[in-house]
Design a protein around this motif. Sequence first.
Motif, mmCIF file in Angstrom:
data_model
loop_
_atom_site.group_PDB
_atom_site.id
_atom_site.type_symbol
_atom_site.label_atom_id
_atom_site.label_comp_id
_atom_site.label_asym_id
_atom_site.label_seq_id
_atom_site.Cartn_x
_atom_site.Cartn_y
_atom_site.Cartn_z
ATOM 1 N N SER A 155 40.170 31.544 38.171
ATOM 2 C CA SER A 155 38.912 30.834 37.928
ATOM 3 C C SER A 155 39.070 29.324 38.008
ATOM 4 O O SER A 155 38.084 28.589 38.059
ATOM 5 C CB SER A 155 38.324 31.233 36.564
ATOM 6 O OG SER A 155 39.243 30.978 35.514
ATOM 7 N N ARG A 198 39.544 26.879 42.408
ATOM 8 C CA ARG A 198 38.651 26.010 43.186
ATOM 9 C C ARG A 198 38.944 24.541 42.905
ATOM 10 O O ARG A 198 38.982 23.712 43.824
ATOM 11 C CB ARG A 198 37.188 26.323 42.867
ATOM 12 C CG ARG A 198 36.202 25.463 43.677
ATOM 13 C CD ARG A 198 34.771 25.749 43.282
ATOM 14 N NE ARG A 198 34.382 27.104 43.627
ATOM 15 C CZ ARG A 198 33.928 27.450 44.827
ATOM 16 N NH1 ARG A 198 33.821 26.556 45.794
ATOM 17 N NH2 ARG A 198 33.570 28.697 45.061
ATOM 18 N N GLN A 248 42.989 23.737 43.934
ATOM 19 C CA GLN A 248 43.344 23.699 45.361
ATOM 20 C C GLN A 248 42.913 22.419 46.058
ATOM 21 O O GLN A 248 43.373 22.134 47.154
ATOM 22 C CB GLN A 248 42.770 24.923 46.081
ATOM 23 C CG GLN A 248 41.254 25.029 46.065
ATOM 24 C CD GLN A 248 40.574 24.272 47.177
ATOM 25 O OE1 GLN A 248 41.134 24.147 48.270
ATOM 26 N NE2 GLN A 248 39.376 23.746 46.912
ATOM 27 N N HIS A 292 36.721 41.399 47.130
ATOM 28 C CA HIS A 292 35.587 40.469 47.192
ATOM 29 C C HIS A 292 34.679 40.631 45.980
ATOM 30 O O HIS A 292 34.233 39.645 45.378
ATOM 31 C CB HIS A 292 34.793 40.696 48.474
ATOM 32 C CG HIS A 292 33.534 39.887 48.553
ATOM 33 N ND1 HIS A 292 33.552 38.507 48.686
ATOM 34 C CD2 HIS A 292 32.220 40.250 48.498
ATOM 35 C CE1 HIS A 292 32.309 38.057 48.719
ATOM 36 N NE2 HIS A 292 31.479 39.091 48.597
ATOM 37 N N GLY A 352 35.896 38.849 43.052
ATOM 38 C CA GLY A 352 36.110 37.419 43.223
ATOM 39 C C GLY A 352 37.531 37.069 43.599
ATOM 40 O O GLY A 352 37.884 35.890 43.716
ATOM 41 N N TYR A 353 38.362 38.083 43.814
ATOM 42 C CA TYR A 353 39.782 37.836 44.078
ATOM 43 C C TYR A 353 40.036 37.423 45.525
ATOM 44 O O TYR A 353 41.004 36.716 45.801
ATOM 45 C CB TYR A 353 40.611 39.070 43.745
ATOM 46 C CG TYR A 353 40.580 39.445 42.281
ATOM 47 C CD1 TYR A 353 40.216 38.511 41.306
ATOM 48 C CD2 TYR A 353 40.921 40.728 41.857
ATOM 49 C CE1 TYR A 353 40.195 38.849 39.966
ATOM 50 C CE2 TYR A 353 40.904 41.070 40.512
ATOM 51 C CZ TYR A 353 40.532 40.126 39.577
ATOM 52 O OH TYR A 353 40.508 40.470 38.246
ATOM 53 N N LEU A 354 39.196 37.865 46.427
ATOM 54 C CA LEU A 354 39.421 37.509 47.828
ATOM 55 C C LEU A 354 39.255 36.009 48.017
ATOM 56 O O LEU A 354 40.039 35.373 48.724
ATOM 57 C CB LEU A 354 38.440 38.276 48.723
ATOM 58 C CG LEU A 354 38.738 38.245 50.228
ATOM 59 C CD1 LEU A 354 40.120 38.809 50.533
ATOM 60 C CD2 LEU A 354 37.674 39.033 51.001
ATOM 61 N N GLN A 355 38.263 35.445 47.367
ATOM 62 C CA GLN A 355 38.081 33.994 47.434
ATOM 63 C C GLN A 355 39.283 33.268 46.845
ATOM 64 O O GLN A 355 39.774 32.282 47.409
ATOM 65 C CB GLN A 355 36.815 33.592 46.674
ATOM 66 C CG GLN A 355 36.515 32.099 46.750
ATOM 67 C CD GLN A 355 35.322 31.704 45.896
ATOM 68 O OE1 GLN A 355 35.341 31.850 44.679
ATOM 69 N NE2 GLN A 355 34.262 31.228 46.538
ATOM 70 N N ALA A 356 39.788 33.763 45.711
ATOM 71 C CA ALA A 356 40.961 33.146 45.082
ATOM 72 C C ALA A 356 42.176 33.214 45.997
ATOM 73 O O ALA A 356 42.961 32.264 46.085
ATOM 74 C CB ALA A 356 41.257 33.832 43.746
ATOM 75 N N TYR A 380 42.213 33.292 49.314
ATOM 76 C CA TYR A 380 42.073 32.330 50.408
ATOM 77 C C TYR A 380 42.210 30.886 49.912
ATOM 78 O O TYR A 380 42.689 30.017 50.653
ATOM 79 C CB TYR A 380 40.752 32.544 51.139
ATOM 80 C CG TYR A 380 40.783 33.737 52.074
ATOM 81 C CD1 TYR A 380 41.706 33.805 53.118
ATOM 82 C CD2 TYR A 380 39.919 34.813 51.913
ATOM 83 C CE1 TYR A 380 41.768 34.894 53.979
ATOM 84 C CE2 TYR A 380 39.966 35.914 52.770
ATOM 85 C CZ TYR A 380 40.895 35.942 53.793
ATOM 86 O OH TYR A 380 40.959 37.025 54.642
ATOM 87 N N MET A 381 41.796 30.634 48.679
ATOM 88 C CA MET A 381 41.996 29.294 48.117
ATOM 89 C C MET A 381 43.473 29.000 47.939
ATOM 90 O O MET A 381 43.940 27.878 48.191
ATOM 91 C CB MET A 381 41.262 29.168 46.781
ATOM 92 C CG MET A 381 39.768 28.990 46.921
ATOM 93 S SD MET A 381 38.958 28.752 45.329
ATOM 94 C CE MET A 381 37.265 28.518 45.866
#
Length: 242
Positions: A37, A40, A43, A211, A214-218, A220-221
Amino acid sequence: MANNVLLNSIDHQNIKVITEHSSEYGDNLWYSPTFPSEFRSVQAYYPIFFNKDPSSGKFFAIALFGFKDQENLFLQDNKWQAGYIPLTVARQPFLIGIQKVKEDGIEKEQRVLHIDLDNPRVNQEHGEPLFLTHGGNSPYVDRAADMLEAIHHGFVDSAAFIDCLVEYQLLETFTLDITLNDETKYQMIGFYAINEDKLNALDGEVLGKLHEKGYLQAIYMAIASQANIRTLMNKKNELLGL
């Protein structure tokens, strides 16, 4: 040696906390733990990698500040030269304590605010006051409590995130070779990164599950954050006058 006690307005009315950043106050860290969390914000300034606790064997995410132990390339002139400081650093000298309380005859555990009285930031002359003159928490203490609450929930979520990474074999060891402008070389070993080949091979159903959480976004970050290695190299070259 830490001296962690429950914070209260009677015993600690006159305590203040220095909020400057320097090695003197323990900020000469080359990395600190972080969690999805927070990715964002992290990174944008720091590379995100993963480390393994040698005692438990559990993985955890880290924000990298330097290339060797006790090297924080963001520390300059008693300031942290970045727009965001990871919460596990910013929360010092506060930490979460557990207090047992009874509700309707049932014993429960309650999170409370502790302070390390032996932390070098803690004193009675300089810094942010902990309590208002006529009672009540200062805004500084309220912000610290909010940070600790975010850290608590962040690490609870991080445990499930790490379990997913392990389940789908998305972590791999790597060696980071750094060459500075004067040809000085550094080699970092013992860290882990996202295995992009394994990630790209996941089927749509698994990607959909990641996704939804919310882990897929994490993920890629964390991958994108590796571009900040160049930022660290530039800071190291600048520090050495190269």
